[in-house]
Design a protein around this motif. Structure first.
Motif, PDB file in Angstrom:
ATOM      1  N   PHE A  83       0.854  -1.004   0.163  1.00  0.00           N
ATOM      2  CA  PHE A  83       0.191  -0.041   0.066  1.00  0.00           C
ATOM      3  C   PHE A  83       0.842   1.208   0.019  1.00  0.00           C
ATOM      4  O   PHE A  83       1.724   1.281   0.699  1.00  0.00           O
ATOM      5  CB  PHE A  83      -0.990  -0.084   1.226  1.00  0.00           C
ATOM      6  N   PHE A  84       0.607   2.160  -1.005  1.00  0.00           N
ATOM      7  CA  PHE A  84       1.333   3.398  -0.830  1.00  0.00           C
ATOM      8  C   PHE A  84       0.462   4.530  -1.349  1.00  0.00           C
ATOM      9  O   PHE A  84      -0.091   4.806  -2.347  1.00  0.00           O
ATOM     10  CB  PHE A  84       2.238   3.370  -1.898  1.00  0.00           C
ATOM     11  N   SER A  85       0.125   5.328   0.034  1.00  0.00           N
ATOM     12  CA  SER A  85      -1.237   6.028  -0.238  1.00  0.00           C
ATOM     13  C   SER A  85      -0.837   7.489  -0.165  1.00  0.00           C
ATOM     14  O   SER A  85       0.269   7.878  -0.120  1.00  0.00           O
ATOM     15  CB  SER A  85      -2.155   5.830   0.936  1.00  0.00           C
ATOM     16  N   GLY A  86      -1.683   8.480  -0.405  1.00  0.00           N
ATOM     17  CA  GLY A  86      -1.463   9.796  -0.472  1.00  0.00           C
ATOM     18  C   GLY A  86      -1.069  10.356  -1.532  1.00  0.00           C
ATOM     19  O   GLY A  86      -0.683  11.698  -1.419  1.00  0.00           O
ATOM     20  N   SER A  87      -0.515   9.728  -2.491  1.00  0.00           N
ATOM     21  CA  SER A  87       0.206  10.280  -3.720  1.00  0.00           C
ATOM     22  C   SER A  87       1.584  10.702  -3.407  1.00  0.00           C
ATOM     23  O   SER A  87       2.169  11.385  -3.942  1.00  0.00           O
ATOM     24  CB  SER A  87      -0.414  11.416  -4.482  1.00  0.00           C
ATOM     25  N   THR A  88       2.156  10.008  -2.381  1.00  0.00           N
ATOM     26  CA  THR A  88       3.534  10.345  -2.000  1.00  0.00           C
ATOM     27  C   THR A  88       4.445  10.024  -3.154  1.00  0.00           C
ATOM     28  O   THR A  88       5.513  10.391  -3.264  1.00  0.00           O
ATOM     29  CB  THR A  88       3.962   9.409  -0.703  1.00  0.00           C
TER      30      THR A  88
ATOM     31  N   ARG B 278      15.915  31.118  -4.344  1.00  0.00           N
ATOM     32  CA  ARG B 278      15.077  30.206  -3.685  1.00  0.00           C
ATOM     33  C   ARG B 278      15.577  28.782  -3.455  1.00  0.00           C
ATOM     34  O   ARG B 278      16.623  28.183  -4.001  1.00  0.00           O
ATOM     35  CB  ARG B 278      13.852  29.698  -5.000  1.00  0.00           C
ATOM     36  N   ILE B 279      14.816  28.327  -2.468  1.00  0.00           N
ATOM     37  CA  ILE B 279      15.143  26.637  -1.970  1.00  0.00           C
ATOM     38  C   ILE B 279      14.229  25.778  -2.383  1.00  0.00           C
ATOM     39  O   ILE B 279      13.031  26.188  -1.982  1.00  0.00           O
ATOM     40  CB  ILE B 279      15.510  26.534  -0.661  1.00  0.00           C
ATOM     41  N   HIS B 280      14.462  24.868  -3.381  1.00  0.00           N
ATOM     42  CA  HIS B 280      13.328  24.114  -4.162  1.00  0.00           C
ATOM     43  C   HIS B 280      13.008  22.830  -2.686  1.00  0.00           C
ATOM     44  O   HIS B 280      14.049  22.170  -2.613  1.00  0.00           O
ATOM     45  CB  HIS B 280      13.885  23.371  -5.196  1.00  0.00           C
ATOM     46  N   THR B 281      12.236  22.700  -2.247  1.00  0.00           N
ATOM     47  CA  THR B 281      11.726  22.053  -1.170  1.00  0.00           C
ATOM     48  C   THR B 281      11.094  20.682  -1.420  1.00  0.00           C
ATOM     49  O   THR B 281      11.033  19.628  -0.953  1.00  0.00           O
ATOM     50  CB  THR B 281      11.206  22.727  -0.015  1.00  0.00           C
ATOM     51  N   GLU B 282      10.117  20.729  -2.725  1.00  0.00           N
ATOM     52  CA  GLU B 282       9.205  19.558  -3.006  1.00  0.00           C
ATOM     53  C   GLU B 282       8.820  19.730  -4.510  1.00  0.00           C
ATOM     54  O   GLU B 282       8.387  20.742  -4.839  1.00  0.00           O
ATOM     55  CB  GLU B 282       7.946  19.207  -2.007  1.00  0.00           C
ATOM     56  N   ASN B 283       8.586  18.634  -5.071  1.00  0.00           N
ATOM     57  CA  ASN B 283       7.747  17.965  -6.077  1.00  0.00           C
ATOM     58  C   ASN B 283       6.601  17.408  -5.810  1.00  0.00           C
ATOM     59  O   ASN B 283       6.602  16.433  -5.101  1.00  0.00           O
ATOM     60  CB  ASN B 283       8.593  17.689  -6.967  1.00  0.00           C
ATOM     61  N   SER B 284       5.472  17.559  -6.451  1.00  0.00           N
ATOM     62  CA  SER B 284       4.564  16.939  -6.104  1.00  0.00           C
ATOM     63  C   SER B 284       3.605  16.538  -7.735  1.00  0.00           C
ATOM     64  O   SER B 284       3.021  17.496  -8.154  1.00  0.00           O
ATOM     65  CB  SER B 284       3.494  17.507  -5.410  1.00  0.00           C
ATOM     66  N   HIS B 285       4.320  15.657  -8.218  1.00  0.00           N
ATOM     67  CA  HIS B 285       4.002  15.187  -9.620  1.00  0.00           C
ATOM     68  C   HIS B 285       2.329  14.698  -9.751  1.00  0.00           C
ATOM     69  O   HIS B 285       2.066  14.205  -8.723  1.00  0.00           O
ATOM     70  CB  HIS B 285       4.673  14.059 -10.263  1.00  0.00           C
ATOM     71  N   LYS B 286       1.716  15.178 -10.756  1.00  0.00           N
ATOM     72  CA  LYS B 286       0.287  14.704 -11.082  1.00  0.00           C
ATOM     73  C   LYS B 286       0.329  13.871 -12.300  1.00  0.00           C
ATOM     74  O   LYS B 286       0.927  14.443 -13.270  1.00  0.00           O
ATOM     75  CB  LYS B 286      -0.676  16.111 -11.079  1.00  0.00           C
ATOM     76  N   TYR B 287      -0.506  12.788 -12.534  1.00  0.00           N
ATOM     77  CA  TYR B 287      -0.373  12.076 -13.478  1.00  0.00           C
ATOM     78  C   TYR B 287      -1.747  11.929 -14.052  1.00  0.00           C
ATOM     79  O   TYR B 287      -2.788  12.024 -13.570  1.00  0.00           O
ATOM     80  CB  TYR B 287      -0.019  10.525 -12.941  1.00  0.00           C
ATOM     81  N   SER B 288      -1.929  11.511 -15.560  1.00  0.00           N
ATOM     82  CA  SER B 288      -3.100  10.788 -15.811  1.00  0.00           C
ATOM     83  C   SER B 288      -3.056   9.593 -15.704  1.00  0.00           C
ATOM     84  O   SER B 288      -2.021   8.948 -15.373  1.00  0.00           O
ATOM     85  CB  SER B 288      -3.197  11.158 -17.479  1.00  0.00           C
ATOM     86  N   VAL B 289      -4.197   8.836 -15.482  1.00  0.00           N
ATOM     87  CA  VAL B 289      -4.477   7.551 -15.179  1.00  0.00           C
ATOM     88  C   VAL B 289      -3.560   6.492 -16.387  1.00  0.00           C
ATOM     89  O   VAL B 289      -2.775   5.980 -15.800  1.00  0.00           O
ATOM     90  CB  VAL B 289      -5.870   6.742 -15.471  1.00  0.00           C
ATOM     91  N   GLU B 290      -3.547   6.828 -17.549  1.00  0.00           N
ATOM     92  CA  GLU B 290      -2.594   6.108 -18.674  1.00  0.00           C
ATOM     93  C   GLU B 290      -1.175   6.486 -18.322  1.00  0.00           C
ATOM     94  O   GLU B 290      -0.238   5.484 -18.438  1.00  0.00           O
ATOM     95  CB  GLU B 290      -2.881   6.715 -20.008  1.00  0.00           C
ATOM     96  N   ASP B 291      -0.752   7.706 -17.890  1.00  0.00           N
ATOM     97  CA  ASP B 291       0.748   7.933 -17.870  1.00  0.00           C
ATOM     98  C   ASP B 291       1.237   7.135 -16.616  1.00  0.00           C
ATOM     99  O   ASP B 291       2.181   6.594 -16.565  1.00  0.00           O
ATOM    100  CB  ASP B 291       0.935   9.434 -17.470  1.00  0.00           C
ATOM    101  N   PHE B 292       0.322   7.076 -15.364  1.00  0.00           N
ATOM    102  CA  PHE B 292       0.870   6.187 -14.205  1.00  0.00           C
ATOM    103  C   PHE B 292       0.925   4.897 -14.648  1.00  0.00           C
ATOM    104  O   PHE B 292       1.839   4.076 -14.109  1.00  0.00           O
ATOM    105  CB  PHE B 292      -0.022   6.628 -13.248  1.00  0.00           C
TER     106      PHE B 292
END
Ligand code: SAH
Ligand code: AVI
Length: 333
Positions: A171-176, A289-303
């Motif tokens: 299980f890998f939840s939360g879109s981590t 700037r200090i870059h602290t996080e990326n939060s990638h968003k996917y389409s169903v097909e791309d994931f």
């Protein structure tokens, strides 16, 4: 009520040391190395796994309650609506391994549907969260054995002995997974396949691409909780690495990079200034700037394509009616 929660196994996060303070404990040494390297290289950056000290984990839980932050609410609703079907499709198994388990609140929903699971292995860098979550879960799931592992899930190569039995669920939840670059996400998924092994089923929560009018407020909430979460990284440097930083002279910023399909969080220096960490000085220009996080968003097909490229077979996907969030069931033959 039967309880089975031994102390968490703590994996040494990084044994190598080229630091001025070799006497730091392994977790602080890992943090120190990342901060010194991230501040020494331009553009400056810090790995997002360091958000989650006790204060950061508490702030993340507050974020999950925000009206603007839809991912937790929608993923929870998906687990509530489709729990029985998810459990049926995942199939019988005794072991559930969770990556980045945090408070394990969603896990409780999954465990209620997965009747056969008798051993739960939560893996997280946040030791305090793990201990609290294990306690909370054991009060609700009678007879469940819990073997917490304090570790970086991108580097975990072995599971506790009790979990080394055939047919494991993941299980890998939360879109981590969105917090990893696509290359790192592929590497993570391939490693998860090795850890979970033959015949595994893996449920992964993935945030979907959507209008920036919904995305940006989720990372720029009105109450400023996400700003406090981001700025806590600097507070953590002050607390743990003898940092001399005027946190008020930095500001939270979140942007959506359309081309990269990701939210980026940054800390922006509001003035020309020098900060000190473990006796070393770092000068910042105004606006740097200090870059602290990326939060990638996917389409169903791309994931699905990403999972496939890491050796998994996409078996089923659940999404909400507004297509905000997705739950992917992957199989490893
Ligand atoms: N799965 C939970 C928590 C998500 S927050 C939920 O959906 O609500 C992300 C969690 O992953 C935090 O608990 C954080 O401590 C953990 N985490 C982030 N990076 C990690 C890493 N590299 N290794 C292990 N845990 C990590
Ligand atoms: C844990 N992770 C998926 C969250 C996210 O949405 O990227 C962390 C977070 N960052 C800002 N708000 C929440």
């Amino acid at each position: 009520m039967e309880r089975d929660i031994p102390h968490a196994i703590v994996e040494d996060l990084d044994r190598s040391s080229s630091l001025p303070c070799p006497r730091l404990d392994p977790a602080r040494r890992d943090f120190a190395q990342a901060v010194l390297a991230g501040f020494a290289t331009k553009p400056r950056s810090l790995p997002c796994r360091f958000f989650y000290d006790a204060r950061g984990s508490a702030l993340f839980e507050e974020i999950t309650q925000l009206e603007e932050y839809y991912p937790t609410r929608v993923e929870t609703a998906l687990l509530e609506a489709y729990g029985a079907e998810i459990a049926e499709r995942m199939g019988d198994a005794r072991v559930l391994v969770e990556f980045g388990s945090g408070s394990s609140r969603k896990t409780s929903l999954l465990l209620s549907a997965l009747a056969g699971v008798s051993l739960y292995v939560p893996i997280d860098v946040a030791g305090e969260s793990l201990a609290e979550a294990a306690e909370w879960l054991s009060e609700r799931h009678d007879g469940l054995a819990i073997r917490p592992l304090v570790a970086d899930f991108t580097k975990t190569r072995t599971l506790p002995v009790a979990a080394r039995r055939p047919r494991k669920l993941g299980f890998f939840s939360g879109s981590t997974i969105g917090n990893l670059t696509q290359t790192d996400a592929r590497g993570f998924l391939a490693n998860a396949a090795r850890l979970l092994g033959h015949d595994a089923a893996f449920l992964v929560g993935v945030d979907l691409k959507k209008d920036v009018g919904i995305l940006l407020p989720a990372y720029n909430d009105r109450r400023g909780v996400t700003a406090a979460f981001n700025l806590n990284l600097l507070e953590r440097i002050k607390r743990e690495l003898d940092g001399d930083i005027d946190v008020d002279r930095f500001a939270h910023d979140a942007i959506y990079d359309e081309a990269k399909g990701r939210i980026e969080m940054h800390l922006v220096s509001l003035a020309r200034q020098t900060v000190r960490v473990l006796g070393r000085s770092f000068s910042f220009a105004k606006g740097e700037r200090i870059h602290t996080e990326n939060s990638h968003k996917y389409s169903v097909e791309d994931f699905q394509a990403l999972a496939h490229s890491a050796g998994w077979t996409p078996a089923h996907t659940w999404t909400d009616a507004n297509r905000l969030f997705s739950l992917h069931l992957l199989r490893f033959d």
